[in-house]
Design a protein around this motif. Structure first.
Motif, short mmCIF file in Angstrom:
data_model
loop_
_atom_site.label_atom_id
_atom_site.label_comp_id
_atom_site.label_asym_id
_atom_site.label_seq_id
_atom_site.Cartn_x
_atom_site.Cartn_y
_atom_site.Cartn_z
N ALA A 1 0.61 -1.03 0.27
CA ALA A 1 -0.04 -0.12 0.10
C ALA A 1 1.05 1.00 0.16
O ALA A 1 1.92 1.38 1.63
N LEU A 2 1.05 2.42 -1.27
CA LEU A 2 1.67 3.73 -1.22
C LEU A 2 0.38 4.33 -1.72
O LEU A 2 -0.51 4.51 -2.01
N ILE A 3 0.60 5.45 -0.20
CA ILE A 3 0.00 6.31 0.03
C ILE A 3 0.37 7.76 -1.08
O ILE A 3 1.35 8.32 -1.74
N VAL B 1 -2.18 10.39 9.65
CA VAL B 1 -1.60 9.93 8.24
C VAL B 1 -1.55 8.13 8.37
O VAL B 1 -2.43 7.81 7.71
N THR B 2 -1.08 7.68 9.38
CA THR B 2 -1.52 5.98 9.76
C THR B 2 -2.55 5.30 9.74
O THR B 2 -3.13 4.09 9.32
N VAL C 1 8.36 13.65 -0.19
CA VAL C 1 7.30 15.01 0.15
C VAL C 1 7.04 15.71 1.56
O VAL C 1 7.34 15.73 2.66
N PHE C 2 5.72 14.48 1.56
CA PHE C 2 4.86 15.16 2.51
C PHE C 2 4.78 13.98 3.78
O PHE C 2 4.88 13.84 4.83
N ILE C 3 5.61 13.02 3.55
CA ILE C 3 5.71 11.94 4.73
C ILE C 3 6.58 12.58 5.94
O ILE C 3 6.44 12.37 7.31
N PRO C 4 8.00 13.25 5.41
CA PRO C 4 8.70 13.78 6.39
C PRO C 4 8.26 14.83 6.79
O PRO C 4 8.38 14.89 7.74
N VAL C 5 7.19 15.57 6.70
CA VAL C 5 6.95 16.85 6.71
C VAL C 5 6.01 16.37 8.00
O VAL C 5 5.46 16.69 8.77
#
Ligand code: C2E
Ligand code: MG
Ligand code: MG
Ligand code: MG
Length: 279
Positions: A60-62, A90-91, A76-80
């Motif tokens: 599964a890839l967001i 998010v999780t 880009v947005f996961i580190p944010v």
């Protein structure tokens, strides 16, 4: 027609203020809004058995599609999300999405598994274990239908992390170390977590089938994983030559554009139906 000057000016000012606020709204605020508006969704990338090319699971890839149609990549947005304390939300939405998407998937394909990426903060909170348990109950999935992907960076030497990994294992869910080799931990350190899978990062797969010297590190990782009895999934496999080499070296599973790109759950179901039709 003309609006009274005061109203028109007020409106113009309002619009300008709105646009300015938007421009100045940082990524965390935009992400928070995306979470509230449920703009995040999942694509699923098939994972194949290299022996026969059959799809046996998916990662599964967001994805985040903004209201204007633009896509913000997870790199880009996961580190944010991690830096702004939003990652656990998010999780939570990822797990809700899997539950909503999976439908009859596990009933139709009892051995199918979905890989779920967890971030460092998820691995420090027992809430994650509760959410995984909830996901299984909501979808009728068995523990073998899920695979947790934990990055090397997330597998810190902390009591909380060990507790969470142990609890995930206690549910019967297997754990993969993701992107191995991109951080600084050794396999012998990771062995202390009793992991089940090692995912070979694309950067190493890329070195395969170039020449013997370039692929040394990748081959070394494969040999170490074998000696630790870890199952392996190679990611980012793009060429037949890479797939052949991986299989020759004893890597059982792979994902990559050679086989399939990340796709919607509907497309994944069609993909599986076509595979069924081929026998
Ligand atoms: P990852 O977990 O290592 O996922 C594999 C990445 O490789 C995915 O990028 C996938 O689309 C890409 N990929 C797979 N095969 C190929 C190929 O043949 N060629 C190329 N060029 N790329 C390939 P994606 O979807 O952009 O995700 C990037 C990273 O974002 C993931 O790396 C993972 O670390 C993170 N991520 C994605 N979804 C989630 C999520 O739900 N939660 C968390 N915490 N992180 C996520
Ligand atoms: Mg992953
Ligand atoms: Mg990976
Ligand atoms: Mg990767």
């Amino acid at each position: 027609f003309l609006l009274p000057f005061g109203v028109a000016a007020g409106l113009a000012l309002g619009v300008a203020a709105f646009l300015m606020a938007r421009r100045h709204m940082g990524m965390p605020a935009l992400l928070r809004r995306a979470l509230n508006k449920r703009e995040l969704f999942l694509l699923y990338q098939p994972i194949v058995d290299l022996h026969n090319g059959r799809c046996i699971g998916a990662e599964a890839l967001i994805r985040w599609r903004r209201a204007d149609g633009s896509m913000v990549p997870p790199d880009v947005f996961i580190p944010v999300a991690e830096a702004s304390g939003l990652i656990q939300r998010v999780t939570e939405q990822v797990l809700e999405r899997v539950a909503a998407d999976a439908g009859s998937l596990f009933a139709d394909y009892p051995a199918f598994h979905i890989g779920i990426n967890l971030a460092a903060a998820d691995l420090q909170s027992t809430r994650t274990v509760e959410l995984l348990d909830l996901l299984m109950r909501k979808t009728g999935a068995g523990a073998h239908n899920l695979l947790v992907e934990a990055t090397e960076r997330g597998l810190m030497d902390a009591a909380e992390v060990r507790e969470v990994i142990n609890a995930i294992h206690a549910l019967g869910i297997e754990v993969a170390v993701d992107d191995f080799g991109t951080g600084y931990s050794s396999l012998s350190y990771l062995e202390t977590f009793a992991l089940d899978y090692l995912k070979i990062d694309k950067s190493f797969v890329d070195t395969l089938a170039i020449d013997a010297a370039t692929s040394q590190v990748a081959l070394h990782i494969i040999e170490m994983a074998k000696s630790l009895k870890l199952k392996m999934i190679a990611e980012g496999v793009e060429t037949e030559a890479q797939a052949r080499l991986l299989q020759e070296r004893g890597v059982q599973f792979a994902q990559g554009w050679l086989f399939a790109r990340p796709m919607t759950m509907a497309a994944l179901r069609e993909h599986m139906a076509r595979q069924d039709a081929q026998g």
